[in-house]
Scaffold this motif. Sequence first.
Motif, PDB file in Angstrom:
ATOM      1  N   SER A 101       0.838  -1.203   0.000  1.00  0.00           N
ATOM      2  CA  SER A 101       0.000   0.000   0.000  1.00  0.00           C
ATOM      3  C   SER A 101       0.872   1.252   0.000  1.00  0.00           C
ATOM      4  O   SER A 101       1.711   1.426   0.883  1.00  0.00           O
ATOM      5  CB  SER A 101      -0.907   0.006   1.235  1.00  0.00           C
ATOM      6  OG  SER A 101      -1.694   1.178   1.272  1.00  0.00           O
ATOM      7  N   THR A 103       0.511   5.459  -0.397  1.00  0.00           N
ATOM      8  CA  THR A 103      -0.338   6.644  -0.476  1.00  0.00           C
ATOM      9  C   THR A 103       0.539   7.883  -0.607  1.00  0.00           C
ATOM     10  O   THR A 103       1.340   8.177   0.275  1.00  0.00           O
ATOM     11  CB  THR A 103      -1.233   6.772   0.771  1.00  0.00           C
ATOM     12  OG1 THR A 103      -2.046   5.609   0.890  1.00  0.00           O
ATOM     13  CG2 THR A 103      -2.126   8.002   0.666  1.00  0.00           C
ATOM     14  N   VAL A 120       6.191   2.012 -10.062  1.00  0.00           N
ATOM     15  CA  VAL A 120       5.193   1.148 -10.685  1.00  0.00           C
ATOM     16  C   VAL A 120       5.830  -0.115 -11.264  1.00  0.00           C
ATOM     17  O   VAL A 120       5.275  -1.214 -11.180  1.00  0.00           O
ATOM     18  CB  VAL A 120       4.429   1.921 -11.772  1.00  0.00           C
ATOM     19  CG1 VAL A 120       3.563   0.988 -12.605  1.00  0.00           C
ATOM     20  CG2 VAL A 120       3.574   3.015 -11.136  1.00  0.00           C
ATOM     21  N   LEU A 126       2.134  -4.336  -5.160  1.00  0.00           N
ATOM     22  CA  LEU A 126       1.217  -3.262  -4.779  1.00  0.00           C
ATOM     23  C   LEU A 126      -0.233  -3.713  -4.910  1.00  0.00           C
ATOM     24  O   LEU A 126      -0.643  -4.263  -5.934  1.00  0.00           O
ATOM     25  CB  LEU A 126       1.438  -2.031  -5.654  1.00  0.00           C
ATOM     26  CG  LEU A 126       2.412  -0.963  -5.176  1.00  0.00           C
ATOM     27  CD1 LEU A 126       2.392   0.214  -6.128  1.00  0.00           C
ATOM     28  CD2 LEU A 126       2.101  -0.495  -3.766  1.00  0.00           C
ATOM     29  N   LEU A 129      -2.834   1.937  -4.447  1.00  0.00           N
ATOM     30  CA  LEU A 129      -2.042   3.100  -4.862  1.00  0.00           C
ATOM     31  C   LEU A 129      -2.950   4.314  -4.925  1.00  0.00           C
ATOM     32  O   LEU A 129      -3.990   4.297  -5.580  1.00  0.00           O
ATOM     33  CB  LEU A 129      -1.400   2.868  -6.229  1.00  0.00           C
ATOM     34  CG  LEU A 129      -0.575   4.044  -6.771  1.00  0.00           C
ATOM     35  CD1 LEU A 129       0.597   4.369  -5.837  1.00  0.00           C
ATOM     36  CD2 LEU A 129      -0.057   3.751  -8.178  1.00  0.00           C
ATOM     37  N   LEU A 145       0.821   0.475 -14.820  1.00  0.00           N
ATOM     38  CA  LEU A 145       0.415  -0.008 -13.508  1.00  0.00           C
ATOM     39  C   LEU A 145      -0.348  -1.330 -13.618  1.00  0.00           C
ATOM     40  O   LEU A 145      -0.085  -2.284 -12.880  1.00  0.00           O
ATOM     41  CB  LEU A 145      -0.454   1.052 -12.825  1.00  0.00           C
ATOM     42  CG  LEU A 145      -0.962   0.752 -11.424  1.00  0.00           C
ATOM     43  CD1 LEU A 145       0.200   0.636 -10.450  1.00  0.00           C
ATOM     44  CD2 LEU A 145      -1.927   1.837 -10.970  1.00  0.00           C
ATOM     45  N   CYS A 149       1.365  -4.490 -11.842  1.00  0.00           N
ATOM     46  CA  CYS A 149       0.794  -4.699 -10.508  1.00  0.00           C
ATOM     47  C   CYS A 149      -0.559  -5.396 -10.628  1.00  0.00           C
ATOM     48  O   CYS A 149      -1.615  -4.799 -10.364  1.00  0.00           O
ATOM     49  CB  CYS A 149       0.638  -3.370  -9.780  1.00  0.00           C
ATOM     50  SG  CYS A 149       2.168  -2.415  -9.649  1.00  0.00           S
TER      51      CYS A 149
END
Length: 257
Positions: A101, A103, A120, A126, A129, A145, A149
Motif C-alpha cells: 500500500s 499513499t 510502478v 502493490l 495506490l 500499472l 501490478c
Amino acid sequence: MNETTCDNRLKKQPSSLYNTCIRYVARNLKKYKHIEYLEVLPPLIKNALVLNVTRVHGGFQDDELLEMLLNITLTRINLSSSTITDRTLLSLAEKCPNLKSLTLTQGDYRFSRRGLETVVRQLKHLQQLSVRNCTLVDDELVALLAQNCPRLDLMDFECCANVTDRSADSIKRLKLTKLNLSRTRISDQFLMAIANAECGCSLEDLNVGHCRITGAGLGRLPWDTIKYIGFEGCEIDDLDFIGMNKNLKYIQWTISN
C-alpha cells in the motif's frame, strides 16, 4: 470523586516504555541522523518510527532520514504529509520490494515521471495506490500499472486530469474493489468498457464525481456488488438504474436542476 470518574482513571493505563521511546525518537529523529543509530535498528522498530512520523509529526521532509528507516519488511506507507522526490520513490522501489500500500495523496510532489514509473515497475506486490491531483498520472501510467501490478485492489487517482476513457482498456482486467476517478476526464464510455469485464464485476466502491457521467453509463454497471457510489456533480436525473441492489450502503449525488 464519584465512582464513574474513578473507574475511568483506572482504565487509563500508562503508556508502555516501548511506545514512549518510539514517540521520543520519532519526535527527535533529526538528532540521530549522523550517528548511525537509525540504520542498525531492527525492522520492527523502524516501521514503528515510520508510522509515528507520518501520522503524528507531519511526515518526512528529509529523504536521507526516510532511507535509513526503509526496509524489506515494510508493507504499507502513507506519505501524504511528506515531501516526495525522485529519491523518495527510488528508495521505496529499492528497499521495500514487498510494499502493498502506497499513499502519496496531498504530499508535496517534487518527483518526475521517471520516479513514478520506477515505483510502478518495481513494486509488483502493490495492492493499493493513491496519487491525487498529479498531472504525471495519465493513461500510459495506468497501463503500466495494470501490467506490472496485477494484484491491485484499490486505485485512487482523483483530480488526475490526464486520465481519460483510454484507461478503461487497462483497468478493466484488474479485480479492483475500490476505484476513485472523480474529477478526471472519463465519461460514460469508460463505464461501458469496464462494465462486463473483471473490474466491473468486482467493484464495491466507485467514485466518478464531477466527470462526464450520466445514467446511461451508470446503468451499464453490474450493480449487485457495488456498496458505495459517488457521482456528485454528474448529470443524473433519477436513480432508476440502481434497481433492487440490496448491498448498496452509500450514495453521494447532486440532484440536477
